[in-house]
Design an enzyme around this catalytic site. Structure first.
Site, PDB file in Angstrom:
ATOM      1  N   LYS A 110      66.618  38.816  22.948  1.00  0.00           N
ATOM      2  CA  LYS A 110      65.157  39.105  23.121  1.00  0.00           C
ATOM      3  C   LYS A 110      64.784  40.322  22.361  1.00  0.00           C
ATOM      4  O   LYS A 110      63.713  40.357  21.714  1.00  0.00           O
ATOM      5  CB  LYS A 110      64.906  39.365  24.713  1.00  0.00           C
ATOM      6  CG  LYS A 110      63.629  39.769  24.995  1.00  0.00           C
ATOM      7  CD  LYS A 110      63.394  40.524  26.284  1.00  0.00           C
ATOM      8  CE  LYS A 110      63.265  42.037  25.842  1.00  0.00           C
ATOM      9  NZ  LYS A 110      63.128  42.804  27.282  1.00  0.00           N
ATOM     10  N   ASP A 122      60.812  36.938  27.599  1.00  0.00           N
ATOM     11  CA  ASP A 122      61.088  37.783  28.638  1.00  0.00           C
ATOM     12  C   ASP A 122      60.579  37.317  29.978  1.00  0.00           C
ATOM     13  O   ASP A 122      60.356  36.216  29.831  1.00  0.00           O
ATOM     14  CB  ASP A 122      60.300  39.321  28.275  1.00  0.00           C
ATOM     15  CG  ASP A 122      58.762  39.025  28.294  1.00  0.00           C
ATOM     16  OD1 ASP A 122      58.362  37.788  28.109  1.00  0.00           O
ATOM     17  OD2 ASP A 122      58.002  39.932  28.096  1.00  0.00           O
TER      18      ASP A 122
END
Ligand code: SF4
Length: 288
Positions: free
Chosen positions: A186, A205
């Site tokens: 991420k 996320d």
């Protein structure tokens, strides 16, 4: 599996900040035969439908493909209308500052991180300044972002490795970024996409996880698998913008609780189980 029709009461919440594109938009169109009604008129959720409302039949349910290219293209088109020009909300001036801000944003909000970073980067202007610290020295400066002990270790560890292995420059390759302490896909995708404009993957996320599941773009819960699912259906040239748009959508309209479906441009192509307003069938599998 047959899917029930559970139109819901529109949210009574007010207009949300930032949803400017929607302020003048009319309420979502009512599709033929499916009218939003108050839950009290629906009977129970076990199928006591108000006369005149169509229950989802096996035929329509079995034909439905949430990943059909035309549906995905329509989702992307409407996201472009809602959020034509969005980017990362974390304040930064270079790749290192973005990397630090992204590490600090875990379990925190961008607003909270943006309160901390200006003073942090005034105090320690370069990656070498961070590399010279111990985690304990950094802790007081980032305490308000939460999980500050682990974050201090990650930031100082990343700084030391960038200085020792990468000549003081944040690497612009996924494999190398993933060698930095505290950096998973991420964070690496945020830095690569936002700073280097490199689309190696899709940022996943909590917002992307929730909304991808509501929109039935994935059935997975593991971020790595969700990313793979999104990379299969979203064209590569949209990966960076799509993640930014979904994250903004999650902040402005499609929140974890009480999403503002009555204001949402995606409403009539979204079948999320926890919608607060619907003119289309609800799919109980489409849960966040
Ligand atoms: S209709 Fe509601 S649940 Fe679906 S994307 Fe929009 S805000 Fe989210």
């Amino acid at each position: 599996m047959p899917r029930g029709v559970i139109p819901r009461q529109p949210a009574k919440t007010g207009r949300h900040e930032g949803a400017r594109a929607l302020q003048t938009r009319k309420p979502p169109p009512k599709s033929a035969g499916l009218r939003p009604v108050r839950p009290a008129l629906l009977g129970s959720a076990q199928g006591k439908l108000r006369p005149g409302l169509k229950k989802a039949g096996k035929t329509s349910a079995s034909r439905y493909n949430p990943l059909a290219p035309e549906r995905v293209a329509e989702i992307l088109k409407r996201l472009d209308q809602l959020y034509p020009d969005v980017t990362c909300a974390l304040t930064h001036r270079n790749a290192w500052e973005l990397l630090v801000a992204t590490i600090l944003s875990a379990q925190s909000t961008d607003v909270n991180v943006n309160r901390v970073t200006p003073e942090l980067f005034r105090k320690y202007p370069t990656v070498q300044d961070f590399a010279a610290l111990t985690p304990e020295q950094l802790e007081p400066d980032i305490r308000s972002t939460g999980f500050f002990r682990n974050k201090s270790k990650s930031v100082v560890g990343a700084a030391k490795k960038i200085v020792s292995d990468f000549g003081g420059e944040v690497p612009d390759e996924m494999d190398k970024l993933l060698t930095l302490p505290g950096v998973a896909r991420k964070t690496a995708n945020v830095v690569l996409g936002t700073w280097f404009q490199k689309a190696d993957g899709v940022v996943v996320d909590t917002h992307v996880t929730r909304i991808a599941r509501r929109l039935e773009l994935t059935k997975n819960t593991d971020p790595a698998k969700i990313e793979q699912d999104l990379m299969q259906v979203i064209p590569g040239e949209k990966w960076i913008l799509f993640a930014h748009q979904i994250i903004w959508h999650g902040r402005k309209l499609c929140m974890a609780r009480q999403p503002k479906c009555a204001e949402c441009l995606l409403q009539n192509i979204c079948h999320a189980a926890d919608k607060t307003w619907s003119t289309v069938e609800i799919h109980k599998e489409a849960n966040p």
